[in-house]
Design an enzyme around this catalytic site. Structure first.
Site, mmCIF file in Angstrom:
data_model
loop_
_atom_site.group_PDB
_atom_site.id
_atom_site.type_symbol
_atom_site.label_atom_id
_atom_site.label_comp_id
_atom_site.label_asym_id
_atom_site.label_seq_id
_atom_site.Cartn_x
_atom_site.Cartn_y
_atom_site.Cartn_z
ATOM 1 N N ASP A 108 -10.253 2.645 -3.324
ATOM 2 C CA ASP A 108 -10.385 2.450 -1.689
ATOM 3 C C ASP A 108 -9.323 3.025 -1.067
ATOM 4 O O ASP A 108 -8.399 3.555 -1.556
ATOM 5 C CB ASP A 108 -10.245 0.801 -1.594
ATOM 6 C CG ASP A 108 -8.898 0.466 -1.999
ATOM 7 O OD1 ASP A 108 -8.076 0.674 -3.019
ATOM 8 O OD2 ASP A 108 -8.175 -0.632 -1.218
ATOM 9 N N GLU A 203 -7.033 -1.881 -3.699
ATOM 10 C CA GLU A 203 -5.557 -2.001 -4.156
ATOM 11 C C GLU A 203 -4.858 -2.114 -2.736
ATOM 12 O O GLU A 203 -3.807 -2.724 -2.607
ATOM 13 C CB GLU A 203 -5.168 -0.492 -4.677
ATOM 14 C CG GLU A 203 -4.011 -0.477 -5.243
ATOM 15 C CD GLU A 203 -2.880 -0.061 -4.218
ATOM 16 O OE1 GLU A 203 -1.649 -0.169 -4.300
ATOM 17 O OE2 GLU A 203 -3.232 0.233 -3.160
HETATM 18 ZN ZN LIG Z 1 -2.393 4.180 -3.242
#
Ligand SMILES: [Zn+2]
Length: 436
Positions: A108, A203
């Site tokens: 992401d 993340e």
């Molecule tokens: Zn990163």
């Protein structure tokens, strides 16, 4: 003179025989691979109840799964949470004698800046000076703000066009890991043990790693490939807690409030005024931690304040928590009719507490970076990584550089050398583990 030349030649021969035998190139260069991945929008979103937080991250997850299979990886799967897992078989006579090494990168990109329609721009043979991004001249990567540019003279610098982030964080890590697998497949003379590969969603919004199947992943040690400047290795993050301070007052109609209303807002204001000015994010750097009141609600009946606590040492973090509790007592004494309470939660701990017992992880990474011709160094991260979480769940996981800079913004950049040297480091790293 002759003698010198002879010894130079001899040295060249020895080193080329040992370590510089030209490798067969991967089927796709790390640059080309990186460009393909950044064009896929994988922006994650805050405050969602699902993992992945955005369905579009699955577009990259499914593509990576297909490409891993094509590269000969085994056990390729995309979990119900959008995490891609795969295994690259080892080619040693006895793979069980060396640890299974994991490589992890996140798919992401940050919710802070759009990651849709990313158009990577290559600034070929950079000769110094500020870089103006073509689609928005107000977006300038300046030498003053980016001294690392001085090390990139002659390199091909990769930026976005000024309207989006680049997505080097962390598609550089994804591309570098994929190119490493590609390179190993092209060069069976490179001996290595079994590798475990994972690409994670979310993340940036901190939800993906909780769904990570450490046992199913199967690695004994791992690296997140999610760092910045070439050569920078991180085996230490700070430890993190979050405090919530609640100020309970009493609301009533203001027309008839005399002697009844207890306005909690004033207690909150008093509490805020007690923060030491030299212990804030805007006044600290390096290994110095901070306390950071960052959000809250102001209301007569109940006001709240949320505060981040950060420190590299547990004792330092304990001291900051004590300070916040002492401030609660002081505000409580001044506003006896408001009930002031504090709740502190632990978010993550400094991975060094575990990694100090696995020095070979850092040592091997340093050696691999040296073999790639880099000058490796250790830098503690003023933040958390997915590796912090994994480390405390039994999978020691320091963080490796990707060559990227200026994450989460339109000025994000990487370079040809950044991508290539990071990949080269990973190829050396698997050999080092394979040789032990
Ligand atoms: Zn990163």
């Amino acid at each position: 003179m002759k003698l010198v030349l002879a010894s130079v030649l001899c040295l060249f021969f020895v080193s080329s025989a040992l370590s510089q035998t030209p490798l067969k190139p991967p089927t796709e260069s790390v640059m080309d691979r990186f460009f393909r991945y950044v064009k896929i929008d994988t922006q994650s979103a805050e405050d969602q109840n699902t993992v992945p937080s955005t369905r579009k991250q699955l577009n990259l997850a499914n593509l990576l799964a297909r490409e891993l299979t094509a590269l000969g990886a085994q056990g390729v799967r995309v979990s119900e949470f959008g995490i891609v897992y795969a295994v690259v078989p080892g080619n040693l006579p006895d793979n069980s004698k060396v640890p299974v090494v994991g490589f992890i990168a996140h798919m992401d990109t940050s919710p802070a800046v759009s990651g849709a329609n990313v158009t990577p721009v290559v600034h070929k043979n950079y000769q110094g000076g500020d870089i103006v991004l073509p689609k928005d001249p107000t977006q300038v990567i300046s030498v003053a703000d980016n001294p690392v540019l001085k090390d990139l003279i002659g390199d091909d610098i990769i930026t976005a066009d000024g309207t989006t982030l680049l997505g080097s964080d962390d598609k550089a890590g994804v591309a570098e890991i994929m190119t490493t697998i590609d390179t190993l497949r092209q060069n069976p003379q490179i001996k290595h043990g079994m590798l475990a590969i994972a690409f994670t969603p979310d993340e940036e919004v901190g939800g993906g790693i909780e769904k990570f199947d450490v046992k199913g992943f199967g690695a004994q040690v791992a690296y997140t490939v999610d760092g910045e400047t070439l050569g920078e290795i991180s085996n230490e993050t700070w430890s993190a807690r979050t405090a919530t301070v609640t100020f309970q007052g009493k609301s009533t109609h203001p027309g008839t409030a005399k002697g009844i209303m207890v306005n909690a807002s004033y207690a909150l204001a008093d509490y805020l005024s007690r923060f030491p000015q030299d212990m804030l994010p805007e006044t600290t750097e390096g290994r110095v931690g901070f306390v950071h009141p960052y959000t809250g609600t102001v209301d007569v009946e109940q006001s709240t304040l949320k505060i981040l606590l950060r420190d590299f040492d547990t004792s330092g973090l304990d001291a900051k928590e004590k300070l916040l509790r002492d401030m609660v007592a002081q505000t409580q004494a001044k506003y006896p009719r408001v009930k002031v309470s504090i709740d502190v939660k632990e978010n993550y701990k400094n991975m060094k507490e575990v990694l100090k017992d696995h020095p070979e992880l850092t040592e091997n990474a340093i050696e691999a970076a040296k073999r790639a011709g880099l000058k490796p160094y250790i830098r503690p991260i003023r933040g958390g990584t997915d590796g912090s979480d994994l480390t405390f769940r039994g999978l020691p996981t320091p963080n490796l550089f990707t060559g990227g800079q200026n994450f989460h913004g339109k000025l994000e950049f990487n370079s040809r050398r950044g991508l290539e040297k990071s990949t080269e480091t990973l190829v050396h790293l698997v050999q080092i583990f394979g040789g032990k």
